[in-house]
Write a protein that holds these residues in place. Structure first.
Motif, PDB file in Angstrom:
ATOM      1  N   TYR A 225      17.409   0.029  -4.452  1.00 43.05           N
ATOM      2  CA  TYR A 225      17.835  -1.260  -5.021  1.00 43.05           C
ATOM      3  C   TYR A 225      16.956  -1.564  -6.234  1.00 43.05           C
ATOM      4  N   ARG A 226      17.519  -2.394  -7.127  1.00 43.60           N
ATOM      5  CA  ARG A 226      16.741  -2.749  -8.314  1.00 43.60           C
ATOM      6  C   ARG A 226      15.455  -3.479  -7.887  1.00 43.60           C
ATOM      7  N   GLU A 227      15.609  -4.335  -6.847  1.00 40.14           N
ATOM      8  CA  GLU A 227      14.463  -5.129  -6.389  1.00 40.14           C
ATOM      9  C   GLU A 227      13.361  -4.229  -5.819  1.00 40.14           C
ATOM     10  N   THR A 228      13.780  -3.252  -4.975  1.00 39.08           N
ATOM     11  CA  THR A 228      12.751  -2.378  -4.391  1.00 39.08           C
ATOM     12  C   THR A 228      12.124  -1.520  -5.494  1.00 39.08           C
ATOM     13  N   LYS A 229      12.959  -1.168  -6.495  1.00 37.76           N
ATOM     14  CA  LYS A 229      12.437  -0.367  -7.614  1.00 37.76           C
ATOM     15  C   LYS A 229      11.356  -1.174  -8.349  1.00 37.76           C
ATOM     16  N   GLU A 230      11.690  -2.461  -8.631  1.00 37.68           N
ATOM     17  CA  GLU A 230      10.716  -3.300  -9.341  1.00 37.68           C
ATOM     18  C   GLU A 230       9.442  -3.479  -8.518  1.00 37.68           C
ATOM     19  N   MET A 231       9.658  -3.705  -7.204  1.00 34.05           N
ATOM     20  CA  MET A 231       8.483  -3.909  -6.344  1.00 34.05           C
ATOM     21  C   MET A 231       7.627  -2.653  -6.321  1.00 34.05           C
ATOM     22  N   SER A 232       8.286  -1.485  -6.138  1.00 30.52           N
ATOM     23  CA  SER A 232       7.498  -0.257  -6.044  1.00 30.52           C
ATOM     24  C   SER A 232       6.806   0.020  -7.371  1.00 30.52           C
ATOM     25  N   GLU A 233       7.454  -0.348  -8.466  1.00 29.82           N
ATOM     26  CA  GLU A 233       6.806  -0.107  -9.753  1.00 29.82           C
ATOM     27  C   GLU A 233       5.572  -0.983  -9.931  1.00 29.82           C
ATOM     28  N   SER A 234       5.673  -2.252  -9.489  1.00 33.20           N
ATOM     29  CA  SER A 234       4.469  -3.075  -9.673  1.00 33.20           C
ATOM     30  C   SER A 234       3.364  -2.657  -8.712  1.00 33.20           C
ATOM     31  N   VAL A 235       3.753  -2.183  -7.513  1.00 37.29           N
ATOM     32  CA  VAL A 235       2.696  -1.697  -6.613  1.00 37.29           C
ATOM     33  C   VAL A 235       2.055  -0.441  -7.212  1.00 37.29           C
ATOM     34  N   LYS A 236       2.918   0.407  -7.811  1.00 39.44           N
ATOM     35  CA  LYS A 236       2.405   1.637  -8.437  1.00 39.44           C
ATOM     36  C   LYS A 236       1.390   1.287  -9.515  1.00 39.44           C
ATOM     37  N   GLU A 237       1.771   0.274 -10.319  1.00 42.16           N
ATOM     38  CA  GLU A 237       0.901  -0.164 -11.414  1.00 42.16           C
ATOM     39  C   GLU A 237      -0.431  -0.638 -10.851  1.00 42.16           C
ATOM     40  N   THR A 238      -0.351  -1.446  -9.755  1.00 45.02           N
ATOM     41  CA  THR A 238      -1.573  -1.967  -9.130  1.00 45.02           C
ATOM     42  C   THR A 238      -2.422  -0.805  -8.612  1.00 45.02           C
ATOM     43  N   LEU A 239      -1.735   0.170  -7.990  1.00 45.49           N
ATOM     44  CA  LEU A 239      -2.477   1.309  -7.436  1.00 45.49           C
ATOM     45  C   LEU A 239      -3.160   2.099  -8.550  1.00 45.49           C
ATOM     46  N   LYS A 240      -2.431   2.220  -9.677  1.00 48.82           N
ATOM     47  CA  LYS A 240      -3.000   2.966 -10.809  1.00 48.82           C
ATOM     48  C   LYS A 240      -4.297   2.279 -11.268  1.00 48.82           C
ATOM     49  N   LYS A 241      -4.200   0.920 -11.368  1.00 51.68           N
ATOM     50  CA  LYS A 241      -5.381   0.175 -11.811  1.00 51.68           C
ATOM     51  C   LYS A 241      -6.515   0.324 -10.798  1.00 51.68           C
ATOM     52  N   LEU A 242      -6.124   0.309  -9.507  1.00 49.60           N
ATOM     53  CA  LEU A 242      -7.134   0.447  -8.450  1.00 49.60           C
ATOM     54  C   LEU A 242      -7.844   1.793  -8.559  1.00 49.60           C
ATOM     55  N   ARG A 243      -7.001   2.835  -8.780  1.00 50.10           N
ATOM     56  CA  ARG A 243      -7.583   4.183  -8.894  1.00 50.10           C
ATOM     57  C   ARG A 243      -8.520   4.262 -10.099  1.00 50.10           C
ATOM     58  N   GLU A 244      -8.049   3.637 -11.206  1.00 54.59           N
ATOM     59  CA  GLU A 244      -8.880   3.658 -12.418  1.00 54.59           C
ATOM     60  C   GLU A 244     -10.196   2.926 -12.170  1.00 54.59           C
ATOM     61  N   ALA A 245     -10.057   1.752 -11.493  1.00 56.87           N
ATOM     62  CA  ALA A 245     -11.261   0.959 -11.218  1.00 56.87           C
ATOM     63  C   ALA A 245     -12.208   1.753 -10.329  1.00 56.87           C
ATOM     64  N   ASP A 246     -11.613   2.481  -9.366  1.00 57.09           N
ATOM     65  CA  ASP A 246     -12.421   3.267  -8.450  1.00 57.09           C
ATOM     66  C   ASP A 246     -13.143   4.392  -9.202  1.00 57.09           C
TER      67      ASP A 246
END
Ligand code: ADP
Length: 473
Positions: A225-246
């Protein structure tokens, strides 16, 4: 006291919603259709009976049924058949309210006086329905002869509508069975729909659980779904930032350890070589001790800078006040001029206007101090440092330019990273820790400002800081 609200299950909510959409119209329809069907049947029966009654009373009037000496058996039969067809009873009352014909043959000869009979003796045709007992009563006057005004009797027809009610009851029973079947099918369809609808969401949830349990590398793409796609993309973005921060934290810790160890290693080497020598001349002793003291200074500077940086990043607390920026810059330059003078570097201030802004004075002084200090440190003998202060209606700008070594273009973004130094040897010589610009950038960001650098290798650099005049927390 606020009570924690229990989260509603999406599955239950969907099931309830779909059930309402599916079941309600079905029940409402059954209720309304059956109700109006029953009423329709009763109304039609009433009209039909009324007509029959009128036709019969006309026939009885025309044949002079009540005044004939001999009973007209044909008409009697007709009345009996009609009564049978409508599961009712037909009675004929004469002038003396005496029953002369009864299709049930139960009350012939008896007297019949009812409100309807009396009304029909006054010439009216009556049609009434008793809702409680479910029957129709129709009465019609019988005239002495066709065209006569004299009423010689009344035709009374009573007909039950129980059969109609039974019929609708049977239909209702069938409808209930149908409804039950529909309910079962609807339930199965709803379960299926929810299963299909929830599948991607459940998948996404599982992946989030995996992430929460520490598997930060889990691929959480869910594009159904578009909604799950958007949600997964923002979680992905957050995870990317988390990994970078780590990663940046790990790099920082490694750098800190390395930076702190370097002076200690030097001290150890100096001390060991001193100890390994016998009869060390006082001169050499002093020289080694001087070096050791320098290394201790360096260690202490690194620790001081580290503490400033950590404080800057941890305590976002800002001590904002209205500060005259011109005076502040002047004061910083005054403090640094003697250091610059040692290498014959001239520092000039160019104030375009009077600037007052909401800043944290201590933090901002530290940031500006680092910039001017660098402009001196990475400068050449007899060079210059120019500080320019300007403002518009929203921001004030501080520009620090120097005639120093400059920064190669590819390093211009990197110099704001913690411990990054373009020329490690030179920086070490000048007592640099590689933390100054990281501190400056942090301070500028805390003031919701921006910092940029323009530089040409061998010619010099210009750092520009832009800070809003009004601080909005
Ligand atoms: P340091 O303590 O080494 O000066 P900074 O974070 O202040 O650390 O600066 C990072 C690096 O950026 C320096 O090591 C230097 O190579 C470069 N740099 C900073 N300011 C200037 C400047 N004005 N001219 C040339 N190089 C500079």
């Amino acid at each position: 006291m606020s009570r924690k609200r229990k989260a509603l299950s999406m599955k239950i909510f969907l099931a309830a919603m779909l059930a309402c959409i599916g079941i309600l119209p079905m029940f409402l329809q059954a209720l309304m259709v059956l109700g109006s069907y029953q009423q329709n049947q009763i109304d039609t029966r009433g009209l039909e009976l009324q007509n029959r009654c009128l036709i019969l009373s006309n026939k009885l009037s025309r044949s002079g049924y009540l005044d004939a000496d001999v009973k007209d058996t044909l008409l009697d039969n007709e009345m009996d058949v009609l009564a049978d067809i409508y599961s009712g009873r037909i009675v004929v009352v004469d002038k003396n309210y005496k029953i002369v014909h009864d299709s049930f043959r139960l009350s012939e000869g008896r007297i019949q006086i009812s409100e309807e009979v009396l009304q029909s003796f006054r010439g009216e045709s009556i049609s009434r329905y008793n809702r409680d007992k479910h029957y129709f009563i129709h009465t019609a006057p019988i005239y002495e002869a066709a065209g006569s005004q004299n009423i010689s009797g009344v035709l009374v027809s009573v007909s039950s509508t129980e059969a109609i009610l039974d019929q609708t009851e049977a239909v209702r029973d069938k409808a209930s069975l149908f409804q039950l079947l529909s309910l079962i099918i609807l339930g199965a369809v709803i379960c299926g729909m929810i299963y299909v609808f929830m599948k991607p969401i459940n998948r996404f949830r599982e992946k989030l659980f995996q992430v929460a349990s520490g598997a930060l590398d889990t691929d959480i793409s869910e594009n159904t779904y578009r909604e799950t796609k958007e949600m997964s993309e923002s979680v992905k973005e957050t995870l990317k930032k988390l990994r970078e921060a780590d990663a940046s934290r790990q790099e920082f810790v490694a750098n800190v350890s390395h930076e702190l160890k370097t002076p200690i290693t030097s001290i150890r080497v100096l001390a060991d070589s001193l100890m390994s020598m016998e009869d060390v001349p006082a001169e050499l002793y002093r020289e080694f001790m001087n070096d050791i003291s320098d290394e201790i200074d360096r260690e202490s500077k690194i620790i001081d800078d580290l503490l400033s940086l950590v404080k800057m990043e941890k305590t976002a607390e800002m001590n904002i006040s209205q500060v005259n920026i011109n005076a502040l810059v002047e004061q910083i330059l005054k403090r640094l001029r003697p250091i610059a003078a040692k290498r014959n570097i001239e520092i000039t201030l160019e104030s375009m206007r009077e600037v007052t802004a909401d800043i944290d004075e201590v933090k901002f002084s530290l940031a500006l101090n680092n910039l001017v200090e660098n402009a001196i440190k990475y400068n050449k003998e007899d060079g210059w440092v120019r500080v320019n202060l300007d403002a518009d209606h929203k921001f004030f700008y501080v520009k620090v330019s120097d005639s120093g070594v400059g920064i190669p273009e590819e390093f211009c973004n990197k110099i704001f990273e913690r411990f990054y130094r373009v020329d490690k040897a030179r920086s070490r010589e000048t007592g640099g820790t590689g933390l100054g610009l990281a501190i400056t950038k942090s301070v500028v960001q805390m003031h919701q400002g921006a910092i940029k650098v323009k530089s040409k290798e061998g010619e010099g650099s210009t750092f520009t800081v832009r800070i809003p005049l009004n601080y909005i927390p």
